[in-house]
Write an enzyme that holds these catalytic residues in place. Structure first.
Site, PDB file in Angstrom:
ATOM      1  N   TYR A  33     -16.442 -40.861  -8.398  1.00 46.22           N
ATOM      2  CA  TYR A  33     -17.391 -41.277  -9.017  1.00 46.22           C
ATOM      3  C   TYR A  33     -18.797 -40.913  -8.663  1.00 46.22           C
ATOM      4  CZ  TYR A  33     -14.406 -45.631  -9.381  1.00 46.22           C
ATOM      5  OH  TYR A  33     -13.057 -46.432  -9.812  1.00 46.22           O
ATOM      6  N   SER A  77     -12.325 -52.836 -15.148  1.00 50.92           N
ATOM      7  CA  SER A  77     -12.711 -52.888 -16.653  1.00 50.92           C
ATOM      8  C   SER A  77     -12.380 -54.413 -17.134  1.00 50.92           C
ATOM      9  CB  SER A  77     -12.199 -51.832 -17.596  1.00 50.92           C
ATOM     10  OG  SER A  77     -12.640 -50.622 -17.162  1.00 50.92           O
ATOM     11  N   PHE A 123      -9.909 -48.418 -24.402  1.00 48.34           N
ATOM     12  CA  PHE A 123     -10.092 -47.578 -23.148  1.00 48.34           C
ATOM     13  C   PHE A 123     -11.496 -47.321 -23.163  1.00 48.34           C
ATOM     14  CE2 PHE A 123      -9.889 -43.600 -20.413  1.00 48.34           C
ATOM     15  CZ  PHE A 123      -9.411 -44.314 -19.231  1.00 48.34           C
ATOM     16  N   GLU A 166     -13.832 -48.506 -24.624  1.00 47.97           N
ATOM     17  CA  GLU A 166     -14.371 -48.474 -26.138  1.00 47.97           C
ATOM     18  C   GLU A 166     -15.600 -49.302 -26.150  1.00 47.97           C
ATOM     19  OE1 GLU A 166     -11.392 -49.050 -29.058  1.00 47.97           O
ATOM     20  OE2 GLU A 166      -9.982 -47.983 -27.850  1.00 47.97           O
TER      21      GLU A 166
END
Length: 307
Positions: free
Chosen positions: A52, A217, A223, A225
């Site tokens: 990250y 998520s 994915f 989007e």
């Protein structure tokens, strides 16, 4: 915040985890306010990964929380390793795992991680190397608990051939609109797309083996989007969530997390927002218990089908 045990461990964790993948989008003052807001609401479980921000996110977090031994005692820190974007590979070798953890600890300015997850499957994995790395990390006091991310049952079983530590968590993509691990189990023996098992029965496997699923998520469709909340692609879902949110006097963000928490698998959703209002809305979900009818109503409003 309400808490639960992480997997088979004795580690008591908040039911909502704070994902720090985007903390590098904040300046120092904003990062400090974000972390303190989380702590003020009992959200002291912070999820990281060595990739990250190229490692920068862990450094920013350590600065924001003003890391010290007294501060560290109040935190539950999880990080992940195994993805090597710089050379385009996954890597579960002993050498890479050990080096990755040393880097994580240095960036977080701590002597230990509460939880280390292997980040996405490495098809070249040698379970004996993973086991050797885990043993060394555990004996050195650098990592207290271990788990995986994005793995299906057979991959976990392969690791367990050699790894002796319990795998306490599996971080998986899951949301109201990305719910194949749920819908395939509802459409067993049916000739429809919903019956396709893309996850190897991972939901039931984790429940059977007391592995905590950490949905990542939780607001995304596809994915990365976009988010389904207020999206014109999901008018029925948003209408249903508006209706239920009004009943509980909360936001749709709260309802989206509460939907995951309602599942008896005792999941621990990982948030990704850096917005102070939204993170507080996520935390409120710990106090909302949807009815069975509300849960199924949301599932169907998202376009999922029952046989």
């Amino acid at each position: 915040m309400r808490t639960q045990k992480l997997g088979t461990s004795n580690l008591e964790v908040p039911v909502v985890a704070v994902g720090c993948m985007r903390i590098n989008s904040l300046d120092q003052a904003q990062a400090e306010r974000f972390v303190q807001t989380c702590l003020d609401h009992g959200a002291n479980f912070f999820d990281h990964a060595d990739i990250y921000g190229g490692g920068k996110c862990e450094e920013i977090f350590a600065d924001a929380v003003h890391m010290s031994s007294s501060v560290r005692e109040k935190l539950i820190l999880q990080s992940k390793c195994g993805i090597r974007h710089n050379i385009g590979t996954f890597d579960f070798s002993k050498e890479h795992i050990l080096a990755s953890v040393d880097g994580i600890l240095k960036r977080l300015r701590t002597d230990y991680l509460d939880v280390l997850l292997l980040h996405r499957p490495d098809t070249l994995v040698e379970p004996e190397e993973v086991a050797a790395a885990f043993d060394e990390l555990e004996s050195a006091g650098k990592v207290r608990h271990f788990g995986v991310s994005n793995q299906h049952p057979r991959q976990i079983e392969l690791l367990k051939k050699a790894v002796r530590q319990p795998l306490v968590a599996n971080q998986l993509q899951l949301s109201i609109t990305n719910a194949t691990m749920i819908t395939s189990g509802l459409n067993v023996n049916m000739l429809n797309d919903e019956a396709v098992d893309r996850d190897g029965g991972i939901l039931d496997y984790c429940r059977l083996h007391d592995i905590t699923i950490q949905p990542w998520s939780p607001f995304q469709y596809g994915f990365f989007e976009g988010v389904f909340i207020d999206s014109p692609k999901y008018p029925e879902l948003n209408a249903k969530m508006d209706e239920i949110a009004a009943k509980y006097s909360v936001s749709k963000t709260t309802i989206a997390i509460a939907w995951l928490l309602r599942h008896p698998a005792k999941m621990q959703p990982v948030t990704g927002t850096m917005n102070l209002e939204r993170i507080q809305d996520c935390i409120k979900a710990a106090d909302v218990t949807l009815t069975r009818e509300e849960w199924y109503g949301i599932l169907l409003a998202a376009g999922n089908k029952l046989p």
